[in-house]
Design an enzyme around this catalytic site. Structure first.
Site, PDB file in Angstrom:
ATOM      1  N   LYS A 148      -4.013   5.982   9.113  1.00 22.80           N
ATOM      2  CA  LYS A 148      -5.001   6.391   8.117  1.00 22.80           C
ATOM      3  C   LYS A 148      -5.984   7.312   8.819  1.00 22.80           C
ATOM      4  CE  LYS A 148      -7.998   4.714   4.522  1.00 22.80           C
ATOM      5  NZ  LYS A 148      -9.217   3.977   4.317  1.00 22.80           N
ATOM      6  N   ARG A 181       0.857  -1.190   0.000  1.00 23.46           N
ATOM      7  CA  ARG A 181       0.000   0.000   0.000  1.00 23.46           C
ATOM      8  C   ARG A 181       0.888   1.233   0.000  1.00 23.46           C
ATOM      9  NH1 ARG A 181      -2.473   3.430   3.927  1.00 23.46           N
ATOM     10  NH2 ARG A 181      -4.618   4.027   3.379  1.00 23.46           N
ATOM     11  N   SER A 229     -12.555  -3.379   1.260  1.00 26.45           N
ATOM     12  CA  SER A 229     -12.722  -2.765   2.586  1.00 26.45           C
ATOM     13  C   SER A 229     -14.194  -2.522   2.846  1.00 26.45           C
ATOM     14  CB  SER A 229     -12.031  -1.394   2.648  1.00 26.45           C
ATOM     15  OG  SER A 229     -10.665  -1.514   2.413  1.00 26.45           O
TER      16      SER A 229
HETATM   17  N1  3NM Z   1      -7.309   0.751   6.265  1.00 30.96           N
HETATM   18  P1  3NM Z   1      -2.521   0.473  11.699  1.00 30.96           P
HETATM   19  S1  3NM Z   1      -7.385   1.439   8.724  1.00 30.96           S
HETATM   20  C1  3NM Z   1      -4.930   0.795   5.684  1.00 30.96           C
HETATM   21  O1  3NM Z   1     -10.304   1.193   8.110  1.00 30.96           O
HETATM   22  C2  3NM Z   1      -6.028   0.952   6.638  1.00 30.96           C
HETATM   23  O2  3NM Z   1     -10.049   0.483   6.091  1.00 30.96           O
HETATM   24  C3  3NM Z   1      -8.150   1.013   7.266  1.00 30.96           C
HETATM   25  O3  3NM Z   1      -3.062   0.902  10.253  1.00 30.96           O
HETATM   26  C4  3NM Z   1      -9.613   0.897   7.149  1.00 30.96           C
HETATM   27  O4  3NM Z   1      -2.447  -1.006  11.750  1.00 30.96           O
HETATM   28  C5  3NM Z   1      -5.867   1.326   7.971  1.00 30.96           C
HETATM   29  O5  3NM Z   1      -1.151   1.111  11.740  1.00 30.96           O
HETATM   30  C6  3NM Z   1      -4.605   1.593   8.671  1.00 30.96           C
HETATM   31  O6  3NM Z   1      -3.429   1.089  12.715  1.00 30.96           O
HETATM   32  C7  3NM Z   1      -4.313   0.606   9.784  1.00 30.96           C
HETATM   33 MG    MG Z   2      -8.527   0.637   3.219  1.00 28.53          MG
END
Ligand code: 3NM
Ligand code: MG
Length: 522
Positions: free
Chosen positions: A142, A44, A113
Site C-alpha cells: 500500500k 481486500r 483504520s
Molecule cells: N493498510 P503488508 S498498510 C492494507 O496503514 C494496509 O492502514 C495499511 O501490507 C494501513 O503486510 C496495508 O504486505 C498493507 O506490508 C500492509
Molecule cells: Mg487500510
C-alpha cells in the site's frame, strides 16, 4: 461468531494482484493460511467489478466458516451485505463508520483504520469493534499510506487510549513479517496497553507456502501474546510434578549450595536463617571484590537492590559479572524499583550489564521493571505512583501480560508476588494462590523469598527453571500457611520463628520423598 469471541492474533488481509497470486486461486491461498492458523480474514480488493467481488467473497465465506474464522470485507458494505459475512473494515477515506454501522447493524464486526490517536479516539467513540493501526512500516503493498508510525508510534496510540480508559482490541499493519513481528508486539505494548495481534498481507499472501508462514508467525506470537489465563500451578503440576518439586528441594538438601546474598541491612539475619532452613549455606557479602572467588563455589547470587548507593552499584555489577562469568545463576530483587529515579536507573544498569536468571518482585516493582526496560518507553510518569504502591492495580490479564512479556524480553523467569503469585518463562505462566497474610505483616519476607529461590536455582541448574522457581515458591508459601496455623503462633512476631521451623521441616520431608504437604498447593 460473536464479536467478543473474535481472535485478532493473526489477521490476514488479502491481495488479488497478479504479482502476489502468481496464477494461484485466492481461495486456495486463503485456505492454506487458515490451515496455518490465521484467526481473522479481510477480503481486500480495490479493483475488481462488484459482481466479481461478491462471487469471490461468497466463496471465501464458505471457507472461513469451516474454520470458524470471521470474514470481513474491506470498505464494501454492499458486498458484505450481499454475502452475509461477519462485517467490514473501513479506512479513513472509505465509507464512514456510522453509515457502515447503520447498514450492517449492531452485531456486525466493523473495524477502522487509524494512524493517529485522534482517529483512534473517534473510531472508539463511534462504536468501532477493533482498530487497525498503521502503517507500522512502509510497504509496497500500500504505497499511499500517510503515516509511518514505527512501533513507537503504535505505542503512542495504544498508550493514549489506555490513558483515556478506552479499551478496544487493536492490531497493527504495514510491513510486518517474520523478522519484525515479535519486536513490533513487545515494543508497542506497555503494562496496561498492548496489541491483540498483527495484520499482514504480503508475508502470507505472497508466500510460496502460506500455511507454513502463518504457522511460523503464530509460533512467534505465542510467547509475546500470552494467553489471557494463567495455568493454575497444580493443574499442570500433577503427581509427576510433585516428584519434580520434591526432587528440586531434595537437591538443595543434598548439596547445600551457597546462597550469596548481596542484600539490604534490614534482612541480613532473616535471610541467612531462611537460607539455612531451606538447606543452603548462606554468605552475606556485599563486597563485589569477593564475588569472583565466591562465584566459583557453585552457588547462586541474590542481587537485592534494597539499599542502593553508588558503592553498592559498583559491587552489584562486579558480582553480576563474576556470576555470569562462572555461569552461575543470579536472582535479582528490584526492591522499591519505582520509588526513586536512582532506583529506576539502577535497575536498567543492572539488567543491561549481564544476564539475570530470575527477576522477583511485587506488582509495583515488576511493573516498573517492565516499563523502564521497554525500548520505546518515552515517559514514565505513571510508573512513579505504581512503584511505591504494593497494592494491586493491574487486572489478572495485565499481570500475565507483564510477567510473560518481561520473561520473553530477558529470556529468563519472572516472578510477580502478591495474593496470587505469577511465575512465567514467557511460554507458560503459572498462578499460585498459596501464602498467608502474616507474610505481608513482617518485614523482609519478599527479600527472603529471593534467598529461597537462589538456593533452588543454585542446586538445580540442569532443571527447568520455571519449575525450580515454583518449587521454591510453594515450599515458602506452604511453610507460611502451616506455620500460621500452629497453636503457638499468635501473630506476626511468633510467626517468624515458626515459619523458619516449617521451612526446615517441609524441606526435610521433601528430601525424604514425602511430598504430602504439596497437596496444599493451589
Ligand atoms: N493498510 P503488508 S498498510 C492494507 O496503514 C494496509 O492502514 C495499511 O501490507 C494501513 O503486510 C496495508 O504486505 C498493507 O506490508 C500492509
Ligand atoms: Mg487500510
Amino acid at each position: 461468531m460473536k464479536k467478543q469471541d473474535v481472535d485478532y492474533t493473526l489477521y490476514l488481509v488479502t491481495d488479488s494482484r497478479p504479482e502476489i497470486l502468481r496464477g494461484r486461486n485466492i481461495c486456495d491461498v486463503v485456505e492454506a493460511a487458515l490451515k496455518g492458523g490465521v484467526t481473522c480474514v479481510q477480503f481486500r480488493d480495490k479493483t475488481s467489478d462488484t459482481g466479481e467481488l461478491i462471487r469471490i467473497a461468497r466463496e471465501l465465506h464458505g471457507i472461513t466458516r469451516r474454520y470458524n474464522v470471521p470474514l470481513l470485507i474491506n470498505d464494501r458494505v454492499d458486498v458484505a451485505l450481499a454475502v452475509g459475512c461477519e462485517g467490514c473494515h473501513v479506512g479513513q477515506d472509505d465509507i464512514k463508520l456510522e453509515d457502515a454501522r447503520r447498514l450492517l447493524g449492531p452485531d456486525a464486526i466493523i473495524g477502522v483504520s487509524a494512524s493517529t490517536l485522534e482517529q483512534a479516539v473517534e473510531a472508539y467513540k463511534g462504536g468501532a469493534d477493533y482498530l487497525g493501526i498503521g502503517a507500522v512500516y512502509a510497504t509496497p503493498t500500500k504505497t499511499n499510506t500517510k503515516n509511518i508510525l514505527g512501533p513507537e508510534g503504535v505505542r503512542r496510540v495504544l498508550k493514549g487510549l489506555a490513558g483515556l480508559r478506552y479499551s478496544i482490541p487493536s492490531v497493527c499493519i504495514g510491513g510486518i513479517n517474520t523478522t519484525n513481528a515479535q519486536s513490533v508486539i513487545t515494543e508497542s505494548g506497555g503494562a496496561n496497553f498492548w496489541l491483540n495481534g498483527i495484520a499482514v498481507v504480503s508475508v502470507i499472501m505472497g508466500a510460496d507456502d502460506p500455511e507454513q508462514v502463518a504457522n511460523g508467525l503464530l509460533e512467534l506470537l505465542g510467547p509475546v501474546l500470552p494467553s489471557k489465563h494463567a495455568t493454575g500451578a497444580m493443574k499442570t503440576l500433577s503427581t509427576e510434578s510433585d516428584l519434580r518439586i520434591s526432587n528440586a528441594i531434595k537437591a538443595v538438601h543434598d548439596t547445600t549450595p551457597l546462597s550469596h546474598n548481596m542484600t539490604n541491612l534490614v534482612v541480613q539475619n532473616f535471610a541467612a536463617n531462611v537460607a539455612l532452613a531451606v538447606g543452603a549455606s548462606p554468605i552475606m557479602s556485599n563486597n563485589g571484590e569477593e564475588a569472583a572467588d565466591l562465584a566459583k563455589l557453585g552457588g547462586a547470587l541474590v542481587l537485592n537492590m534494597g539499599t542502593v548507593t553508588p558503592d553498592s552499584m559498583r559491587n552489584y555489577l562486579a558480582a553480576l559479572e563474576a556470576y555470569n562469568g562462572a555461569e552461575r545463576p543470579v536472582v535479582f530483587d528490584p526492591v522499591g524499583a519505582g520509588a526513586t529515579s536512582v532506583r529506576r536507573s539502577a535497575l536498567k544498569t543492572i539488567l543491561d550489564h549481564g544476564y539475570i536468571t530470575v527477576i522477583k518482585g511485587n506488582e509495583g516493582e515488576i511493573t516498573t521493571v517492565y516499563n523502564e526496560t521497554s525500548k520505546s518507553e518515552t515517559t514514565s510518569q505513571s510508573v512513579q505512583q505504581r512503584g511505591v504502591d504494593s497494592t494491586s492495580v493491574l487486572s489478572e490479564e495485565e499481570k500475565i501480560r507483564v510477567v510473560a512479556g518481561l520473561a520473553t524480553r530477558f529470556q529468563n523467569v519472572v516472578v510477580m508476588t502478591g495474593k496470587t503469585d505469577y511465575v512465567s518463562d514467557g511460554k507458560s505462566t503459572y498462578a499460585i494462590g498459596n501464602g498467608h497474610e502474616y507474610l505481608g505483616m513482617v518485614t523482609g519476607t519478599g527479600c527472603v523469598l529471593g534467598t529461597t529461590i537462589s538456593a533452588m536455582v543454585a542446586a538445580n541448574t540442569k532443571g527447568d527453571t520455571v519449575h525450580t522457581v515454583i518449587a521454591g515458591l510453594l515450599l515458602f508459601e506452604i511453610a507460611a500457611e502451616v506455620a500460621a496455623e500452629r497453636p503457638d503462633v499468635q501473630g506476626p512476631g511468633t510467626f517468624v520463628p515458626a515459619f523458619i521451623d516449617e521451612l526446615a521441616r517441609l524441606r526435610k520431608l521433601a528430601a525424604k520423598g514425602d511430598s504430602g504437604w504439596l497437596e496444599r498447593a493451589e
